[in-house]
Design an enzyme around this catalytic site. Structure first.
Site, PDB file in Angstrom:
ATOM      1  N   ARG A   1       0.803  -1.218   0.000  1.00 52.50           N
ATOM      2  CA  ARG A   1       0.000   0.000   0.000  1.00 52.50           C
ATOM      3  C   ARG A   1       0.839   1.273   0.000  1.00 52.50           C
ATOM      4  O   ARG A   1       0.629   2.171  -0.812  1.00 52.50           O
ATOM      5  CB  ARG A   1      -0.894   0.052   1.251  1.00 52.50           C
ATOM      6  CG  ARG A   1      -2.212  -0.603   1.093  1.00 52.50           C
ATOM      7  CD  ARG A   1      -2.698  -1.040   2.459  1.00 52.50           C
ATOM      8  NE  ARG A   1      -1.832  -2.114   2.917  1.00 52.50           N
ATOM      9  CZ  ARG A   1      -2.068  -3.383   2.663  1.00 52.50           C
ATOM     10  NH1 ARG A   1      -3.155  -3.742   2.056  1.00 52.50           N
ATOM     11  NH2 ARG A   1      -1.231  -4.319   3.048  1.00 52.50           N
ATOM     12  N   THR A   2       1.787   1.360   0.933  1.00 51.10           N
ATOM     13  CA  THR A   2       2.487   2.630   1.120  1.00 51.10           C
ATOM     14  C   THR A   2       3.305   3.001  -0.113  1.00 51.10           C
ATOM     15  O   THR A   2       3.295   4.142  -0.566  1.00 51.10           O
ATOM     16  CB  THR A   2       3.385   2.552   2.380  1.00 51.10           C
ATOM     17  OG1 THR A   2       2.566   2.123   3.473  1.00 51.10           O
ATOM     18  CG2 THR A   2       4.003   3.895   2.710  1.00 51.10           C
TER      19      THR A   2
ATOM     20  N   LYS B   1      24.349  -5.874  -2.476  1.00 47.07           N
ATOM     21  CA  LYS B   1      25.796  -6.105  -2.610  1.00 47.07           C
ATOM     22  C   LYS B   1      26.531  -5.445  -1.445  1.00 47.07           C
ATOM     23  O   LYS B   1      27.759  -5.341  -1.454  1.00 47.07           O
ATOM     24  CB  LYS B   1      26.310  -5.514  -3.925  1.00 47.07           C
ATOM     25  CG  LYS B   1      25.699  -6.121  -5.164  1.00 47.07           C
ATOM     26  CD  LYS B   1      26.296  -5.454  -6.394  1.00 47.07           C
ATOM     27  CE  LYS B   1      25.546  -5.858  -7.659  1.00 47.07           C
ATOM     28  NZ  LYS B   1      25.902  -5.013  -8.791  1.00 47.07           N
TER      29      LYS B   1
ATOM     30  N   HIS C   1       5.422   6.028  11.519  1.00 47.89           N
ATOM     31  CA  HIS C   1       4.842   5.938  10.175  1.00 47.89           C
ATOM     32  C   HIS C   1       3.865   7.113  10.049  1.00 47.89           C
ATOM     33  O   HIS C   1       2.646   6.930  10.056  1.00 47.89           O
ATOM     34  CB  HIS C   1       4.127   4.588  10.044  1.00 47.89           C
ATOM     35  CG  HIS C   1       3.751   4.189   8.660  1.00 47.89           C
ATOM     36  ND1 HIS C   1       3.884   5.038   7.572  1.00 47.89           N
ATOM     37  CD2 HIS C   1       3.222   3.033   8.179  1.00 47.89           C
ATOM     38  CE1 HIS C   1       3.451   4.396   6.491  1.00 47.89           C
ATOM     39  NE2 HIS C   1       3.054   3.194   6.831  1.00 47.89           N
TER      40      HIS C   1
ATOM     41  N   ARG D   1      11.417   3.999   3.442  1.00 50.61           N
ATOM     42  CA  ARG D   1      10.989   2.979   4.399  1.00 50.61           C
ATOM     43  C   ARG D   1      12.210   2.138   4.712  1.00 50.61           C
ATOM     44  O   ARG D   1      12.912   1.682   3.793  1.00 50.61           O
ATOM     45  CB  ARG D   1       9.876   2.107   3.829  1.00 50.61           C
ATOM     46  CG  ARG D   1       9.636   0.875   4.685  1.00 50.61           C
ATOM     47  CD  ARG D   1       8.374   0.165   4.354  1.00 50.61           C
ATOM     48  NE  ARG D   1       7.216   0.905   4.789  1.00 50.61           N
ATOM     49  CZ  ARG D   1       5.990   0.363   4.913  1.00 50.61           C
ATOM     50  NH1 ARG D   1       5.797  -0.909   4.630  1.00 50.61           N
ATOM     51  NH2 ARG D   1       4.971   1.091   5.310  1.00 50.61           N
TER      52      ARG D   1
HETATM   53  C1  NCD Z   1       1.904  -1.005   8.383  1.00 57.77           C
HETATM   54  C2  NCD Z   1       3.409  -0.854   8.352  1.00 57.77           C
HETATM   55  O1  NCD Z   1       4.073  -1.259   7.405  1.00 57.77           O
HETATM   56  O2  NCD Z   1       3.878  -0.299   9.325  1.00 57.77           O
HETATM   57  N1  NCD Z   1       1.300  -1.125   7.154  1.00 57.77           N
HETATM   58  C3  NCD Z   1       1.147  -0.058   6.315  1.00 57.77           C
HETATM   59  O3  NCD Z   1       2.032   0.740   6.104  1.00 57.77           O
HETATM   60  N2  NCD Z   1      -0.066   0.091   5.733  1.00 57.77           N
HETATM   61  C4  NCD Z   1       1.441  -1.960   9.393  1.00 57.77           C
HETATM   62  C5  NCD Z   1       1.862  -3.397   9.308  1.00 57.77           C
HETATM   63  O4  NCD Z   1       2.817  -3.773   8.642  1.00 57.77           O
HETATM   64  O5  NCD Z   1       1.196  -4.198   9.986  1.00 57.77           O
END
Ligand code: NCD
Length: 313
Positions: free
Chosen positions: A54-55, A82, A134, A104
């Site tokens: 999703r993100t 690497k 997040h 991320r």
């Molecule tokens: C979350 C995350 O990656 O922190 N998901 C997200 O970004 N929609 C929560 C999760 O991984 O459970």
């Protein structure tokens, strides 16, 4: 605001500006041509060292709807496998002229390091760092709450939100507690004692170990995924035991006030923290959360890259 690293860095005015801007930008999504020229000629780099559905897609779509060029960098398949360091990866992006970096990373603090190291000059947006934060997830959750509660009036002061599940490993919970506090909401964290973070007593929220005690008095409940990939030990006896004590099923959902909504950041473990019939019920707003994520990320990119300033100039 130069970067977006923590939900706690946002003042009430900044948070409300992002949410209001997202609402304006959402109108673009309803058009047949879903694009604004605002970030034409700018380059947004999505730097993903951890898995994401999703993100990552949401940031990509948000940047594209603002006409930015987007580079998607996944650590798998790059020179990171690497052994290339975050520093050398950052210097490479800087040399290529990145205007914003969305990162991320599995290590808590990696976005902060990137933003303060001087390796790159571009704004840094934290898209999830380890078990830390997040912030855009918290913003999209707040946006979703604003649309559904209080008749969509937008004020979350005094709104009651329960966040239930694996709080210990959840960057979503941490960012939500910080942002919802800024917005004046009243948050209760619910988890087994083993999944509560150390020092949680000092967080600006209530704590409960009993979901059944909390559900009748909330306006929204946010269920969290049990993050097995971050668990090196057994935090509860069995999956069945966990879902019996802390899972949201139809019987528990019936205890919620009739207009309360159910959120989940995804990915869901159906049958674990949430039953399939709750996930698919009309009170669950997960699909809408995903759509709102695009608008919120458009707003963050727009505001951080100075779209506002240029337009009014
Ligand atoms: C979350 C995350 O990656 O922190 N998901 C997200 O970004 N929609 C929560 C999760 O991984 O459970």
């Amino acid at each position: 605001m130069q970067h977006l690293l923590s939900a706690g860095d946002l003042s009430l005015e900044e948070a409300v500006l992002i949410l209001d801007t997202a609402a304006e930008l959402a109108a673009v999504t309803d058009r047949s041509v879903k694009k604004l020229p605002t970030l034409r000629g700018r380059t947004v780099v999505n730097l993903f060292f951890e898995d994401s559905t999703r993100t990552r897609i949401s940031f990509e779509l948000a940047a594209k709807r603002l006409s930015a060029d987007v580079i998607n960098f996944a650590a798998k398949g790059s020179s990171v496998s690497k052994g290339e360091s975050l520093k050398d990866t950052a210097l490479t992006l800087e040399a290529m002229g990145a205007d914003a970096v969305v990162i991320r990373h599995g290590a808590s603090g990696a976005p902060h390091r990137l933003a303060t190291s001087g390796w790159i000059g571009a704004p840094v947006i934290n898209a999830g760092d380890g078990t830390h934060e997040h912030p855009t997830q918290a913003l999209l959750d707040a946006y979703t709450l604003r649309r559904h509660l209080r008749g969509g009036a937008g004020d979350l002061a005094g709104v009651r939100v329960a966040i239930v599940g694996d709080i210990l490993h959840s960057r979503v919970a941490r960012s939500n507690v910080l942002l919802l506090q800024t917005l004046g909401a009243d948050v209760t964290l619910v988890a087994p004692p083993t999944l509560m973070p150390f020092g949680v007593e000092s967080w600006p929220c209530r704590i409960s170990y009993d979901i059944d005690e909390v559900l009748p008095d909330v306006d929204a409940v946010m269920m969290l995924r049990v993050q097995a990939e971050r668990m090196q030990a057994a935090y509860f006896p069995s999956a069945l035991e966990y879902s019996r004590r802390y899972g949201l099923d139809v019987a528990r959902m019936a205890a919620l006030p009739s207009d309360a909504i159910v959120l989940h950041p995804g990915p869901m473990n159906r049958g674990m923290e949430i039953s399939a019939d709750v996930a698919d019920s009309p009170r669950s707003v997960m699909v809408e959360q995903v759509a709102n994520g695009v608008s919120v990320r458009m707003a963050v990119l727009y505001l951080l890259l100075g779209g506002m300033k240029e337009e009014s100039a």
